[in-house]
Every structure is written in C-alpha cells, then in structure tokens.
Scaffold this motif. Sequence first.
Motif, PDB file in Angstrom:
ATOM      1  N   GLY A  11       1.058  -1.174  -0.155  1.00  0.00           N
ATOM      2  CA  GLY A  11       0.005  -0.173  -0.034  1.00  0.00           C
ATOM      3  C   GLY A  11       0.925   1.198  -0.205  1.00  0.00           C
ATOM      4  O   GLY A  11       1.932   1.301   0.466  1.00  0.00           O
ATOM      5  N   ARG A  12       0.312   2.265  -0.538  1.00  0.00           N
ATOM      6  CA  ARG A  12       1.170   3.428  -0.830  1.00  0.00           C
ATOM      7  C   ARG A  12       0.941   4.280   0.103  1.00  0.00           C
ATOM      8  O   ARG A  12      -0.100   4.397   1.069  1.00  0.00           O
ATOM      9  N   ARG A  13       2.227   5.055   0.569  1.00  0.00           N
ATOM     10  CA  ARG A  13       2.327   5.939   1.647  1.00  0.00           C
ATOM     11  C   ARG A  13       2.900   7.487   1.204  1.00  0.00           C
ATOM     12  O   ARG A  13       2.852   8.211   2.023  1.00  0.00           O
ATOM     13  N   LEU A  14       2.998   7.465   0.059  1.00  0.00           N
ATOM     14  CA  LEU A  14       3.495   9.010  -0.631  1.00  0.00           C
ATOM     15  C   LEU A  14       2.648   9.471  -1.694  1.00  0.00           C
ATOM     16  O   LEU A  14       2.379   8.450  -2.450  1.00  0.00           O
ATOM     17  N   HIS A  21       1.190   0.839 -11.631  1.00  0.00           N
ATOM     18  CA  HIS A  21       0.624  -0.330 -11.123  1.00  0.00           C
ATOM     19  C   HIS A  21       0.757  -1.671 -11.714  1.00  0.00           C
ATOM     20  O   HIS A  21       1.185  -1.474 -12.859  1.00  0.00           O
ATOM     21  N   GLY A  22       1.097  -2.652 -11.152  1.00  0.00           N
ATOM     22  CA  GLY A  22       1.382  -4.119 -11.677  1.00  0.00           C
ATOM     23  C   GLY A  22       0.339  -4.420 -12.615  1.00  0.00           C
ATOM     24  O   GLY A  22       0.733  -5.083 -13.597  1.00  0.00           O
ATOM     25  N   VAL A  23      -1.108  -4.454 -12.139  1.00  0.00           N
ATOM     26  CA  VAL A  23      -1.940  -5.246 -12.871  1.00  0.00           C
ATOM     27  C   VAL A  23      -2.965  -4.328 -13.710  1.00  0.00           C
ATOM     28  O   VAL A  23      -3.001  -4.398 -14.689  1.00  0.00           O
ATOM     29  N   SER A  24      -3.761  -3.572 -12.801  1.00  0.00           N
ATOM     30  CA  SER A  24      -4.833  -2.733 -13.243  1.00  0.00           C
ATOM     31  C   SER A  24      -4.915  -1.521 -12.699  1.00  0.00           C
ATOM     32  O   SER A  24      -4.518  -1.526 -11.454  1.00  0.00           O
ATOM     33  N   PHE A  25      -5.948  -0.717 -12.888  1.00  0.00           N
ATOM     34  CA  PHE A  25      -6.075   0.462 -12.219  1.00  0.00           C
ATOM     35  C   PHE A  25      -7.244   0.188 -11.104  1.00  0.00           C
ATOM     36  O   PHE A  25      -8.137  -0.658 -11.389  1.00  0.00           O
ATOM     37  N   HIS A  26      -6.693   0.521 -10.002  1.00  0.00           N
ATOM     38  CA  HIS A  26      -7.606   0.073  -8.654  1.00  0.00           C
ATOM     39  C   HIS A  26      -7.707   0.891  -7.726  1.00  0.00           C
ATOM     40  O   HIS A  26      -8.693   0.891  -7.030  1.00  0.00           O
ATOM     41  N   ASP A  27      -6.613   1.899  -7.440  1.00  0.00           N
ATOM     42  CA  ASP A  27      -6.757   2.851  -6.406  1.00  0.00           C
ATOM     43  C   ASP A  27      -8.026   3.918  -6.458  1.00  0.00           C
ATOM     44  O   ASP A  27      -7.777   4.441  -7.554  1.00  0.00           O
ATOM     45  N   ASN A  28      -8.591   4.234  -5.709  1.00  0.00           N
ATOM     46  CA  ASN A  28      -9.796   5.414  -5.844  1.00  0.00           C
ATOM     47  C   ASN A  28      -9.156   6.157  -4.808  1.00  0.00           C
ATOM     48  O   ASN A  28      -9.853   7.381  -4.934  1.00  0.00           O
ATOM     49  N   ASP A  29      -7.851   6.382  -4.312  1.00  0.00           N
ATOM     50  CA  ASP A  29      -7.392   7.531  -3.345  1.00  0.00           C
ATOM     51  C   ASP A  29      -6.069   7.979  -4.024  1.00  0.00           C
ATOM     52  O   ASP A  29      -5.347   8.844  -3.493  1.00  0.00           O
ATOM     53  N   PHE A  31      -5.336  11.502  -6.372  1.00  0.00           N
ATOM     54  CA  PHE A  31      -6.117  12.683  -6.628  1.00  0.00           C
ATOM     55  C   PHE A  31      -5.135  13.583  -7.462  1.00  0.00           C
ATOM     56  O   PHE A  31      -5.658  14.592  -8.123  1.00  0.00           O
ATOM     57  N   SER A  32      -3.849  13.229  -7.928  1.00  0.00           N
ATOM     58  CA  SER A  32      -3.222  14.081  -8.677  1.00  0.00           C
ATOM     59  C   SER A  32      -2.235  12.934  -9.442  1.00  0.00           C
ATOM     60  O   SER A  32      -2.320  11.798  -9.099  1.00  0.00           O
ATOM     61  N   GLY A  33      -1.418  13.636 -10.216  1.00  0.00           N
ATOM     62  CA  GLY A  33      -0.221  12.726 -11.118  1.00  0.00           C
ATOM     63  C   GLY A  33      -0.948  12.039 -12.103  1.00  0.00           C
ATOM     64  O   GLY A  33      -2.209  12.188 -12.665  1.00  0.00           O
ATOM     65  N   GLN A  34      -0.257  10.819 -12.375  1.00  0.00           N
ATOM     66  CA  GLN A  34      -0.409  10.163 -13.675  1.00  0.00           C
ATOM     67  C   GLN A  34      -0.423   8.476 -13.338  1.00  0.00           C
ATOM     68  O   GLN A  34       0.540   8.133 -12.541  1.00  0.00           O
ATOM     69  N   VAL A  35      -1.470   7.905 -13.635  1.00  0.00           N
ATOM     70  CA  VAL A  35      -1.408   6.198 -13.424  1.00  0.00           C
ATOM     71  C   VAL A  35      -1.092   5.733 -14.652  1.00  0.00           C
ATOM     72  O   VAL A  35      -1.724   5.950 -15.606  1.00  0.00           O
ATOM     73  N   ASN A  36      -0.522   4.401 -14.591  1.00  0.00           N
ATOM     74  CA  ASN A  36      -0.236   3.775 -15.920  1.00  0.00           C
ATOM     75  C   ASN A  36      -1.302   2.878 -16.418  1.00  0.00           C
ATOM     76  O   ASN A  36      -0.862   1.909 -17.140  1.00  0.00           O
ATOM     77  N   LYS A  37      -2.392   2.991 -15.832  1.00  0.00           N
ATOM     78  CA  LYS A  37      -3.545   2.024 -16.478  1.00  0.00           C
ATOM     79  C   LYS A  37      -4.599   2.823 -16.489  1.00  0.00           C
ATOM     80  O   LYS A  37      -4.969   3.915 -15.450  1.00  0.00           O
ATOM     81  N   PHE A  38      -5.571   2.466 -17.453  1.00  0.00           N
ATOM     82  CA  PHE A  38      -6.919   3.122 -17.685  1.00  0.00           C
ATOM     83  C   PHE A  38      -7.815   2.414 -16.699  1.00  0.00           C
ATOM     84  O   PHE A  38      -7.922   1.107 -17.161  1.00  0.00           O
ATOM     85  N   PRO A  39      -8.937   2.987 -16.098  1.00  0.00           N
ATOM     86  CA  PRO A  39      -9.951   2.068 -15.533  1.00  0.00           C
ATOM     87  C   PRO A  39     -10.520   1.414 -16.712  1.00  0.00           C
ATOM     88  O   PRO A  39     -10.896   1.998 -17.842  1.00  0.00           O
ATOM     89  N   GLY A  40     -10.876   0.142 -16.517  1.00  0.00           N
ATOM     90  CA  GLY A  40     -11.687  -0.628 -17.534  1.00  0.00           C
ATOM     91  C   GLY A  40     -10.977  -1.145 -18.553  1.00  0.00           C
ATOM     92  O   GLY A  40     -11.401  -1.915 -19.680  1.00  0.00           O
ATOM     93  N   MET A  41      -9.915  -0.971 -18.612  1.00  0.00           N
ATOM     94  CA  MET A  41      -8.819  -1.366 -19.916  1.00  0.00           C
ATOM     95  C   MET A  41      -8.883  -3.039 -19.885  1.00  0.00           C
ATOM     96  O   MET A  41      -9.021  -3.695 -21.170  1.00  0.00           O
ATOM     97  N   THR A  42      -8.537  -3.599 -18.785  1.00  0.00           N
ATOM     98  CA  THR A  42      -8.425  -5.123 -18.692  1.00  0.00           C
ATOM     99  C   THR A  42      -9.520  -5.685 -19.224  1.00  0.00           C
ATOM    100  O   THR A  42      -9.616  -6.437 -19.956  1.00  0.00           O
ATOM    101  N   GLU A  43     -10.784  -5.087 -18.672  1.00  0.00           N
ATOM    102  CA  GLU A  43     -12.251  -5.751 -19.302  1.00  0.00           C
ATOM    103  C   GLU A  43     -12.289  -5.401 -20.937  1.00  0.00           C
ATOM    104  O   GLU A  43     -12.867  -6.539 -21.395  1.00  0.00           O
ATOM    105  N   MET A  44     -11.928  -4.321 -21.227  1.00  0.00           N
ATOM    106  CA  MET A  44     -12.139  -3.971 -22.739  1.00  0.00           C
ATOM    107  C   MET A  44     -11.440  -4.807 -23.673  1.00  0.00           C
ATOM    108  O   MET A  44     -11.729  -5.104 -24.718  1.00  0.00           O
ATOM    109  N   VAL A  45     -10.218  -5.376 -23.357  1.00  0.00           N
ATOM    110  CA  VAL A  45      -9.304  -5.995 -23.851  1.00  0.00           C
ATOM    111  C   VAL A  45      -9.372  -7.651 -24.033  1.00  0.00           C
ATOM    112  O   VAL A  45      -9.056  -8.263 -24.659  1.00  0.00           O
TER     113      VAL A  45
END
Length: 344
Positions: A11-14, A21-29, A31-45
């Motif tokens: 779990g992230r502390r900073l 992220h290793g597998v998919s978009f999952h964090d809902n907390d 609030f800024s920056g960039q995440v290397n996964k799009f929500p729903g991509m795993t399902e879409m492909v």
Amino acid sequence: RLLSLFQFPFGRRLPCDIYWHGVSFHDNDIFSGQVNKFPGMTEMVRKITLSRAVRTMQDLFPLEYNFYPRSWILPEEFPLFVDEVRMMKDSDPSWKPTFIVKPDGGCQGDGIYLIKDPSDIRLTGSIQSRPAVVQEYICKPLLVDKLKFDIRLYVLLKSLEPLEIYIAKDGLSRFCTEPYQEPTLKNLHQVFMHLTNYSLNIHSGNFIHSDNVNTGSKRTFSSILCRLSSRGADVKKLWSDIISLVIKTIIALTPELKVYYQADIPAGKPGPTCFQILGFDILLMKNLKPMLLEVNANPSMRIEHEQELSPGVFENVPSPVDEEVKVAVIRDTLRLVDPQKNKR
Ligand code: ADP
C-alpha cells in the motif's frame, strides 16, 4: 534527470508524480499525478469484449475494419456460427475453412484449439459454460525460415481525450518451433506448428534462445523488416497498415473506455490522468496484410528468461532481445509522460 522510484508492496504511503500499477487501475485515493493504467482497460481487451467492440465497428465500416478475423461469441452465437458457416459453404463449396476456439480470459495459448467444422466445438460438460471466441483461422500466414510467427508491438495510449497514441518502432517476433503446414485434420493438434505463444514453444525441444536479435525463436521485429525489405517487400506500406490497425482498434475501444473513465475519475473532481502501455499481437498474412489477434493490457516487461541448467534446476538469465525492445519502451514512455517536461 534523476527519477526516484519507490516500491509499495503493502500500500502506498507517499504522493507520487507517476503511479506504476502492476496489474490494473484500482486505487480510488489518487488525486493527482498520472497512473499507468486506464480504468476498464483489462475488461475492454478481454477476447469477447474486444471482439464485440471491433464487430460494432465492422458493421459500420466493413472495409476499414477488415484486419480482424470473422469471429463469433460462444456459447450465445453458436447457432449463428453454424448457420453462417453453412451458408458460406453453400455459396462457395471450395471454401474449406479452419476455425480457432479461444476461451475468454485465457492467455498464453491456454485452452486454445483448432477445428474444421462447427460441430467439433467442445460444447459439452464444463467447457460449454466457459465463454469463448471462435474465429476464422488465418491459414496462410507469412513464414520466415518456414516458420509461423507473430508480432508483439508496444503501443502507448498517452491520453484518451484528446486521443494520443504512440507506437514503439521495434517490437518482438515470436516464432513457432515446428515448420508450418496449412491446417489438416492430421496436424490440427500440433501447437508448436500453429500457435506462436512463447509460453508454449519454450517447452518444445526446438526452441532456440539466441543472443543475436536476428535469429532464434524470439527476434526483434526490425530484424524481420530487414529480411522482408531485402526480399523486396514494401515495408513502408506494411508499417502504415500496422499504424492504421492500431489506431482503428483503439478507436473501437474508446467509447466504452470513456464511460469507465468518467465513472472512476469524474470530470471536475481532483483525480489522476492515465496512460497505458498496451501489447498488440499481430499476425502477418502471406500477402503482408497485418491481422489483429489480440490486445494485452498488461504485457510482460520481463527482460530475463528461465534456463534449465540441469534437469529441474532453473536460473533466470538475461534475454538480450527482450532487453533491447522493452527497455526502450519503458524509457520512452517515461520520457513522454515526464511531468517536468509537461510543465515546461
Ligand atoms: P492467447 O491470449 O492465449 O495468446 P491469442 O489470441 O493470442 O490467445 O492466440 C494464441 C495464438 O494462436 C496466437 O499467438 C497465434 O499464433 C494463434 N492464432 C490466434 N488466432 C489466430 C487466427 N485467427 N489465425 C491464425 N492463428 C491464430
């Protein structure tokens, strides 16, 4: 510029500029920056969702979307599959198709088999309940050294709105380990001849690990392009066909990806932006037409492979081909999403 990398297995502390992220978009907390996964991509492909999304576009733009084999979704479209194949056979008695059945959510060739007739589908027992895609098998792939191979290309979806797509100049070519023959009832079961998955062919006695990126069972795509170009092939045209295949595939996924995006990261609320590296699996036909096989939302970035030192004893050793291609993909991705650069 120095990059600080932190691993947070529990779990992230900073707060971070980039969340990887290793597998998919999952964090809902976040609030800024960039995440290397799009929500729903795993399902879409997943095989079924991708098939559906491409089919919607094929219905609208049949000529533009002719880079994806004709497919049916099982079990629900089984009757349609039977009917359509019968109709096509009636109208062209010389048509002797082969089909490939792929379980939904499967990967690494798992559960895949070839059939000659719709009645050969294993619809009984537990497999029936397992959703799958059945599609026309491409019987005449381009061969190199008499072997079938496919291409793994890395694509960066940098933003959905506006749509920003980058395609890595080099990718991997993964080879079969048995000389290819067009499918017959006799050879239908020979996975080392028909399936290009690394995870399968690695178990063939013929798999060649090579330090040279131009030979062996896994090579760089650029080495294939060189070969083709020296044979007189129009490599420029091939690249432009590949680029439009990639763009059109992403366009087919975009409407639903935007729905997922808005659900997880509603407009107007603080949230991260997303980017994602996708693995595109492409098969070249004999006439050099690229065909889409599948899209991977979490392509392996391993740059080592296992080697059996003595029976049962394995060791991880560097794989120069993987390293050459994948290090460049990660490096260029980080450069493209570099928050400092974006500020400048
Ligand atoms: P998986 O996720 O299990 O790897 P794929 O869709 O990539 O599933 O299929 C596995 C392999 O089967 C591919 O790498 C390719 O070699 C072969 N294959 C898949 N679909 C077709 C097709 N329509 N025609 C010919 N070969 C195919």
